[in-house]
Design a protein around this motif. Structure first.
Motif, PDB file in Angstrom:
ATOM      1  N   THR A 144     -14.671   8.922  11.380  1.00 16.73           N
ATOM      2  CA  THR A 144     -14.232  10.262  11.574  1.00 16.73           C
ATOM      3  C   THR A 144     -14.847  11.675  10.705  1.00 16.73           C
ATOM      4  O   THR A 144     -14.911  12.626  11.475  1.00 16.73           O
ATOM      5  CB  THR A 144     -12.749   9.707  10.537  1.00 16.73           C
ATOM      6  OG1 THR A 144     -11.646   8.983  11.038  1.00 16.73           O
ATOM      7  CG2 THR A 144     -11.893  11.535  10.097  1.00 16.73           C
ATOM      8  N   ASP A 176      -1.476   4.484  17.520  1.00 11.59           N
ATOM      9  CA  ASP A 176      -0.570   6.080  17.133  1.00 11.59           C
ATOM     10  C   ASP A 176      -2.518   5.738  15.994  1.00 11.59           C
ATOM     11  O   ASP A 176      -2.780   7.034  16.672  1.00 11.59           O
ATOM     12  CB  ASP A 176       0.020   6.004  16.170  1.00 11.59           C
ATOM     13  CG  ASP A 176       1.476   5.858  16.506  1.00 11.59           C
ATOM     14  OD1 ASP A 176       0.981   5.657  18.150  1.00 11.59           O
ATOM     15  OD2 ASP A 176       2.040   5.783  16.504  1.00 11.59           O
ATOM     16  N   GLU A 177      -3.372   5.405  15.542  1.00 11.76           N
ATOM     17  CA  GLU A 177      -4.317   5.708  14.841  1.00 11.76           C
ATOM     18  C   GLU A 177      -4.902   5.470  16.179  1.00 11.76           C
ATOM     19  O   GLU A 177      -6.028   6.062  15.691  1.00 11.76           O
ATOM     20  CB  GLU A 177      -5.001   4.591  13.637  1.00 11.76           C
ATOM     21  CG  GLU A 177      -5.700   4.804  12.653  1.00 11.76           C
ATOM     22  CD  GLU A 177      -5.923   4.121  11.919  1.00 11.76           C
ATOM     23  OE1 GLU A 177      -7.064   3.973  10.989  1.00 11.76           O
ATOM     24  OE2 GLU A 177      -5.393   3.058  11.410  1.00 11.76           O
ATOM     25  N   SER A 180      -5.526   9.362  17.144  1.00 17.36           N
ATOM     26  CA  SER A 180      -6.204   9.498  16.823  1.00 17.36           C
ATOM     27  C   SER A 180      -7.102  10.066  16.842  1.00 17.36           C
ATOM     28  O   SER A 180      -7.945  11.280  17.191  1.00 17.36           O
ATOM     29  CB  SER A 180      -5.351   9.831  15.601  1.00 17.36           C
ATOM     30  OG  SER A 180      -3.635  10.390  15.966  1.00 17.36           O
ATOM     31  N   ALA A 183      -9.494  11.271  19.875  1.00 15.37           N
ATOM     32  CA  ALA A 183      -8.819  12.535  20.648  1.00 15.37           C
ATOM     33  C   ALA A 183      -9.985  13.179  19.559  1.00 15.37           C
ATOM     34  O   ALA A 183     -10.725  14.615  19.923  1.00 15.37           O
ATOM     35  CB  ALA A 183      -7.117  12.963  19.946  1.00 15.37           C
ATOM     36  N   LYS A 184     -10.821  12.517  18.290  1.00 17.26           N
ATOM     37  CA  LYS A 184     -11.025  13.390  17.534  1.00 17.26           C
ATOM     38  C   LYS A 184     -12.990  12.916  18.553  1.00 17.26           C
ATOM     39  O   LYS A 184     -13.505  14.540  18.385  1.00 17.26           O
ATOM     40  CB  LYS A 184     -11.540  12.962  16.468  1.00 17.26           C
ATOM     41  CG  LYS A 184     -10.426  12.691  15.245  1.00 17.26           C
ATOM     42  CD  LYS A 184     -11.052  12.425  13.942  1.00 17.26           C
ATOM     43  CE  LYS A 184      -9.560  13.250  13.026  1.00 17.26           C
ATOM     44  NZ  LYS A 184      -9.886  13.945  12.478  1.00 17.26           N
TER      45      LYS A 184
END
Length: 408
Positions: A144, A176-177, A180, A183-184
């Motif tokens: 992240t 879902d995590e 996400s 997507a980053k």
């Protein structure tokens, strides 16, 4: 855990091998055989040996020439063999976590990288959602932070923990995590290497149509289209939509080292699909190479189609002659056609390392089949003389070899 002296261990010391790949490939095979033999008696000991082997593997082969792909393929096959042994071993959580720590350190220290493929199986190696979640918690903050920084600066970021993290998130059911986080990673472009985990997450949530769209949107420059097709095909097959899976993805998703193997792989996946339909669809994808599918048609028992394909474009004359020999008694009409076509291509200059023995073999197979098919010898000899006269490239050579055989 039982103390055991592994025979492979001293053979896989650091820089144990030179640049040639033959010896290390053989040593890898021997190590796998040793570990698999122990699996039958002591699965936990075998799993511990598998971890030890994977730890020692990359440092031992780091000087081996990998340009041919042989050593890389051997390592990947070893990983595919050993992962189930490790993941299925019934051990305490503390033991498994120690194994994972050792394997992760091996991944970090592998600079080639030979062990990269191991990351794809990280969730499986965790064995439980709880351990997978622990690894996801450990690895995801780094990704992240890295990808947020890259998105701000436009720089490129890479971490050896990326795929293990995505695999762990998937195994932990944190879909879902996972989406996400993937997507980053798309601050520059979409990578199927990462997005495949997002596609898997969608499929696991029952969002199969969305998973296929997500996968299709991953297409682009330098993207492994066959891999995307394999994923989409798998989703449709798992959902019971075999006809749609075949129509949209089967031919693109299935590739083996030979045409025969490719055909058999598709037939295995689609047992209700007529073999001739599958083969004709494959042939249609490669116009001008129809003859190369002769062996696939012959092996499938599609003998008329086999001859049709061999006469539409060049086929290997040795393969044709071998078929004539093999089927001279069982299917003499097919054998005559295959043998005559093979001799035609020999006379036309096709084939590699052709010798007079090949020509004589072709003649013998054709004449044997003709006898079984009640075709007069004189008629066959006339047909062969005509075949030789029609082919100027190599016809003289074939004619000289068969001169004595074709005498009146």
């Amino acid at each position: 855990m039982t103390t055991y002296k592994w025979q492979f261990a001293p053979r896989f010391r650091r820089n144990a091998f030179g640049w040639k790949s033959d010896t290390p490939i053989q040593r890898i095979k021997e190590a796998l055989a040793e570990i698999k033999a122990i699996t039958k008696k002591d699965p936990v000991l075998a799993a511990d040996g598998a971890v030890l082997f994977l730890e020692k593997l990359a440092p031992a082969i780091e000087q081996v020439d990998s340009s041919s792909g042989g050593i890389g393929s051997a390592v990947n096959r070893a990983i595919e063999t050993l992962v189930p042994i490790i993941s299925k071993a019934d051990v305490a959580r503390a033991v498994r976590e120690k194994w994972l720590d050792r394997l992760f350190e091996a991944l970090q220290e592998d600079d080639m990288p030979y062990l990269e493929y191991l990351g794809d199986f990280w969730g499986e190696l965790c064995a439980t959602p709880e351990i997978a979640a622990k690894w996801a918690d450990y690895l995801s903050p780094t990704l992240t932070t890295m990808w947020d920084h890259c998105a701000r600066t436009g720089e490129y970021g890479y971490s050896k923990g990326t795929i293990p993290c995505l695999s762990a998130l998937y195994a932990a059911g944190r879909h879902d995590e996972l989406l996400s986080l993937v997507a980053k990673s798309e601050y520059r472009h979409k990578s199927w290497h990462y997005r495949v985990w997002g596609a898997k997450a969608l499929a696991a949530q029952g969002k199969r149509a969305e998973a296929i769209r997500y996968a299709e949107e991953s297409k682009g420059l330098n993207v492994p289209l066959a891999s995307i097709a394999q994923f989409c095909e798998g989703v449709l097959l798992a959902s019971g939509f075999a006809d749609e899976a075949y129509t949209r993805y089967a031919l693109e998703a299935t590739y083996a080292t030979t045409n025969v193997a490719t055909f058999k792989a598709i037939v295995k996946k689609y047992p209700d699909k007529p073999k001739e339909t599958i083969l004709r669809d494959l042939v249609a994808r490669q116009p001008g190479q129809e003859g190369k599918w002769f062996a696939a048609a012959k092996d499938a028992g599609l003998f008329d189609l086999a001859i049709e394909l061999a006469n539409r474009s060049p086929a290997d004359p040795k393969t044709l002659i071998r078929a004539a020999r093999d089927f001279a008694d069982e299917r003499p009409t097919f054998a005559v056609a295959a043998g005559m076509t093979g001799l035609h291509y020999l006379a036309a200059g096709y084939g590699y390392d052709i010798t007079s023995v090949d020509v004589q073999d072709g003649y013998a197979a054709v004449m044997k089949a003709a006898m079984a098919a009640d075709i007069p010898e004189a008629k066959m000899k006339t047909a062969l003389r005509s075949l030789i006269e029609m082919n100027k490239v190599n016809g003289d050579f074939v004619g000289r070899v068969l001169a004595h055989n074709l005498m009146e």
